[in-house]
Design a protein around this motif. Sequence first.
Motif, mmCIF file in Angstrom:
data_model
loop_
_atom_site.group_PDB
_atom_site.id
_atom_site.type_symbol
_atom_site.label_atom_id
_atom_site.label_comp_id
_atom_site.label_asym_id
_atom_site.label_seq_id
_atom_site.Cartn_x
_atom_site.Cartn_y
_atom_site.Cartn_z
ATOM 1 N N GLY A 65 1.356 1.414 20.297
ATOM 2 C CA GLY A 65 1.670 1.227 18.707
ATOM 3 C C GLY A 65 1.001 2.224 17.996
ATOM 4 N N GLY A 66 0.607 1.993 16.613
ATOM 5 C CA GLY A 66 -0.093 2.753 15.621
ATOM 6 C C GLY A 66 0.804 3.922 15.121
ATOM 7 N N THR A 67 0.259 4.384 14.359
ATOM 8 C CA THR A 67 0.851 5.573 13.135
ATOM 9 C C THR A 67 1.495 6.403 14.058
ATOM 10 O OG1 THR A 67 -0.995 5.006 11.713
ATOM 11 C CG2 THR A 67 0.623 7.188 11.345
ATOM 12 N N ILE A 68 1.194 6.995 15.098
ATOM 13 C CA ILE A 68 1.690 8.123 15.991
ATOM 14 C C ILE A 68 3.397 8.005 15.924
ATOM 15 C CG2 ILE A 68 1.054 7.475 18.127
ATOM 16 C CD1 ILE A 68 0.573 10.484 18.602
ATOM 17 N N GLY A 69 3.539 6.702 16.386
ATOM 18 C CA GLY A 69 4.923 6.361 16.759
ATOM 19 C C GLY A 69 5.720 5.640 15.696
ATOM 20 N N MET A 70 5.315 5.530 14.515
ATOM 21 C CA MET A 70 5.766 4.471 13.440
ATOM 22 C C MET A 70 6.760 5.095 12.681
ATOM 23 S SD MET A 70 2.630 2.202 11.624
ATOM 24 C CE MET A 70 1.763 1.152 12.659
ATOM 25 N N VAL A 71 7.783 4.181 12.287
ATOM 26 C CA VAL A 71 8.771 4.711 11.383
ATOM 27 C C VAL A 71 8.922 4.127 9.931
ATOM 28 C CG1 VAL A 71 10.228 5.273 13.363
ATOM 29 C CG2 VAL A 71 10.218 2.976 12.101
ATOM 30 N N ARG A 72 9.173 4.711 9.098
ATOM 31 C CA ARG A 72 9.416 4.118 7.538
ATOM 32 C C ARG A 72 10.527 2.872 7.501
ATOM 33 N NH1 ARG A 72 10.348 9.213 3.307
ATOM 34 N NH2 ARG A 72 8.509 10.448 4.097
ATOM 35 N N THR A 73 9.796 1.827 7.038
ATOM 36 C CA THR A 73 10.651 0.569 6.907
ATOM 37 C C THR A 73 10.586 0.215 5.244
ATOM 38 O OG1 THR A 73 8.823 -0.949 7.350
ATOM 39 C CG2 THR A 73 10.025 -0.095 9.190
ATOM 40 N N PRO A 74 11.486 -0.601 4.987
ATOM 41 C CA PRO A 74 11.281 -1.257 3.502
ATOM 42 C C PRO A 74 9.807 -1.713 3.089
ATOM 43 C CG PRO A 74 13.252 -1.840 4.342
ATOM 44 C CD PRO A 74 12.626 -1.416 5.553
ATOM 45 N N ASN A 75 8.946 -2.143 4.175
ATOM 46 C CA ASN A 75 7.681 -2.464 4.017
ATOM 47 C C ASN A 75 6.466 -1.615 4.253
ATOM 48 O OD1 ASN A 75 8.506 -5.226 3.278
ATOM 49 N ND2 ASN A 75 9.208 -5.821 5.232
ATOM 50 N N GLY A 76 6.844 -0.378 4.612
ATOM 51 C CA GLY A 76 5.870 0.697 4.828
ATOM 52 C C GLY A 76 6.112 0.837 6.519
ATOM 53 N N TYR A 77 5.310 1.655 6.914
ATOM 54 C CA TYR A 77 5.273 2.252 8.242
ATOM 55 C C TYR A 77 5.145 1.100 9.323
ATOM 56 C CZ TYR A 77 5.162 7.324 6.736
ATOM 57 O OH TYR A 77 5.365 8.210 6.056
ATOM 58 N N ALA A 78 5.875 1.099 10.194
ATOM 59 C CA ALA A 78 5.676 0.042 11.389
ATOM 60 C C ALA A 78 6.289 0.597 12.743
ATOM 61 C CB ALA A 78 6.587 -1.128 10.939
ATOM 62 N N PRO A 79 5.593 0.154 13.819
ATOM 63 C CA PRO A 79 6.177 0.622 14.969
ATOM 64 C C PRO A 79 7.535 0.093 15.408
ATOM 65 C CG PRO A 79 4.681 -1.071 15.317
ATOM 66 C CD PRO A 79 4.598 -0.897 13.870
ATOM 67 N N GLN A 80 8.361 0.762 15.931
ATOM 68 C CA GLN A 80 9.697 0.353 16.674
ATOM 69 C C GLN A 80 9.987 0.427 17.916
ATOM 70 O OE1 GLN A 80 13.218 1.441 13.919
ATOM 71 N NE2 GLN A 80 14.077 2.238 15.809
ATOM 72 N N SER A 81 10.343 -0.613 18.854
ATOM 73 C CA SER A 81 10.382 -0.436 20.020
ATOM 74 C C SER A 81 11.484 0.489 20.414
ATOM 75 C CB SER A 81 10.766 -1.971 20.620
ATOM 76 O OG SER A 81 10.977 -1.954 21.992
ATOM 77 N N GLY A 82 11.474 0.940 21.506
ATOM 78 C CA GLY A 82 12.446 2.292 22.068
ATOM 79 C C GLY A 82 12.548 3.282 21.447
ATOM 80 N N LEU B 259 -2.269 5.817 23.692
ATOM 81 C CA LEU B 259 -1.795 6.221 21.965
ATOM 82 C C LEU B 259 -2.146 4.914 21.478
ATOM 83 C CD1 LEU B 259 1.550 8.311 22.546
ATOM 84 C CD2 LEU B 259 -0.677 9.113 22.227
ATOM 85 N N HIS B 260 -2.721 5.070 20.327
ATOM 86 C CA HIS B 260 -3.107 3.908 19.697
ATOM 87 C C HIS B 260 -3.540 3.960 18.166
ATOM 88 C CE1 HIS B 260 -6.301 0.586 18.932
ATOM 89 N NE2 HIS B 260 -6.269 0.242 20.365
ATOM 90 N N GLY B 261 -3.154 2.912 17.374
ATOM 91 C CA GLY B 261 -3.658 3.225 16.028
ATOM 92 C C GLY B 261 -5.206 3.331 15.630
ATOM 93 N N LEU C 293 4.769 10.809 13.689
ATOM 94 C CA LEU C 293 5.314 11.914 14.381
ATOM 95 C C LEU C 293 6.785 12.288 13.436
ATOM 96 C CD1 LEU C 293 4.999 11.762 18.123
ATOM 97 C CD2 LEU C 293 4.463 13.761 16.795
ATOM 98 N N CYS C 294 7.501 11.392 12.931
ATOM 99 C CA CYS C 294 8.430 11.379 12.342
ATOM 100 C C CYS C 294 8.300 12.281 10.971
ATOM 101 C CB CYS C 294 9.267 10.051 11.985
ATOM 102 S SG CYS C 294 8.272 9.061 10.611
ATOM 103 N N GLU C 295 7.371 12.506 10.565
ATOM 104 C CA GLU C 295 7.021 12.890 9.272
ATOM 105 C C GLU C 295 6.603 14.577 9.597
ATOM 106 O OE1 GLU C 295 7.503 11.929 6.656
ATOM 107 O OE2 GLU C 295 7.325 9.710 6.848
ATOM 108 N N VAL C 296 7.124 15.581 8.603
ATOM 109 C CA VAL C 296 6.800 17.119 8.837
ATOM 110 C C VAL C 296 5.577 17.617 9.057
ATOM 111 C CG1 VAL C 296 7.199 19.279 7.681
ATOM 112 C CG2 VAL C 296 8.886 17.475 7.324
ATOM 113 N N ARG C 297 4.415 16.856 8.668
ATOM 114 C CA ARG C 297 3.118 17.342 8.830
ATOM 115 C C ARG C 297 2.269 16.468 9.790
ATOM 116 N NH1 ARG C 297 -0.200 16.659 4.864
ATOM 117 N NH2 ARG C 297 -1.490 18.326 5.675
#
Length: 335
Positions: free
Chosen positions: A10-27, A86-88, A119-123
């Motif tokens: 989990g952790g920031t590296i693989g998170m996606v945007r959600t209505p409640n902020g960045y969060a990990p998403q399975s798959g 890979l870890h937060g 990773l989903c962000e440009v920078r």
Amino acid sequence: MKNILIIYTGGTIGMVRTPNGYAPQSGYFLSELEAIPALRSPEMPRWELHEMSPLLDSSNMTVKEWNEVAQLIYDNYGAYDGFVVLHGTDTMAYTASALSFMLENLAKPVVLTGSQIPLCEVRSDGADNLITSLLIAADDRVHEVCLYFGGNLMRGNRTTKYSADGLAAFHSPNFPPLAEAGITIRYNPTALRPEPEGDLRLQLMENVPIGVIKVFPGIQFSLFEQIMTEKLRGIVIETFGAGNIPGDGSALLPIIRRAFENGTVLTVCSQCPQGAVSLGAYEASSSLKGAGAVSGLDMTTEAAVAKLYYLFSCGYDKDTVKQMMGCDLRGEMTV
């Protein structure tokens, strides 16, 4: 070609945007990796991804997850040449410290990394951290649990999170980098641990009751008396400077003595990131030593907490734990 297992917790590296902020998403994360051309380069090792379930923000990591990651490495030790976890970032230093104690006689690289920007962000800094970590994990020179971030490879149990928003998020204040990644990866041979003799041994952690107290001006030690029961197995106290406590230690010392009699091991670390505890160097610290506290020398709080978990999980009595807290087991302290 080397084979590397990527363990995604989990952790920031693989998170996606959600209505409640960045969060990990399975798959989701595998598709992100497959979109990075460099990971398919012939210069890269072969890799496979194991996604933990559930994926966690690292603030939710516990002893249970430490055990799961350590067990996964142990079970797959013969099938891979190295491991990237890979870890937060929030608790990465705790996990790195814990794994270093749990995996005795580790002869292959275990590299923890992540990112400050998904990773989903440009920078995102995630791709570079991951690519470099894979190359290090495929190198036969590393025989320990380490942490790679922002161009530096550091001993895992020597690291602490330094910045919440900088890309060089971790420091190793009391031990030099194991390697620095610029145009090339430059290893520091004198800092690397030698390849161990003997087979890998795994010691899983028990969820032992452990506490941390940070000393501050005006602290009322009597407020902590209620938690100093026989149920509390270990405690880390973050003192001023080289192990000093406020002059009114008369309230603390009886509590420490009583706690030690109950089986609690108290380890003294410094609030200063750099430097070491030296109990007795100042009058303000000599009373701690007399009350039964042990010096953590230049250990980080993260390493001290993980070490207490480990030693009690090994089944040692309090006197043995106290003695071993002052011994270097995995390069976590300078003796």
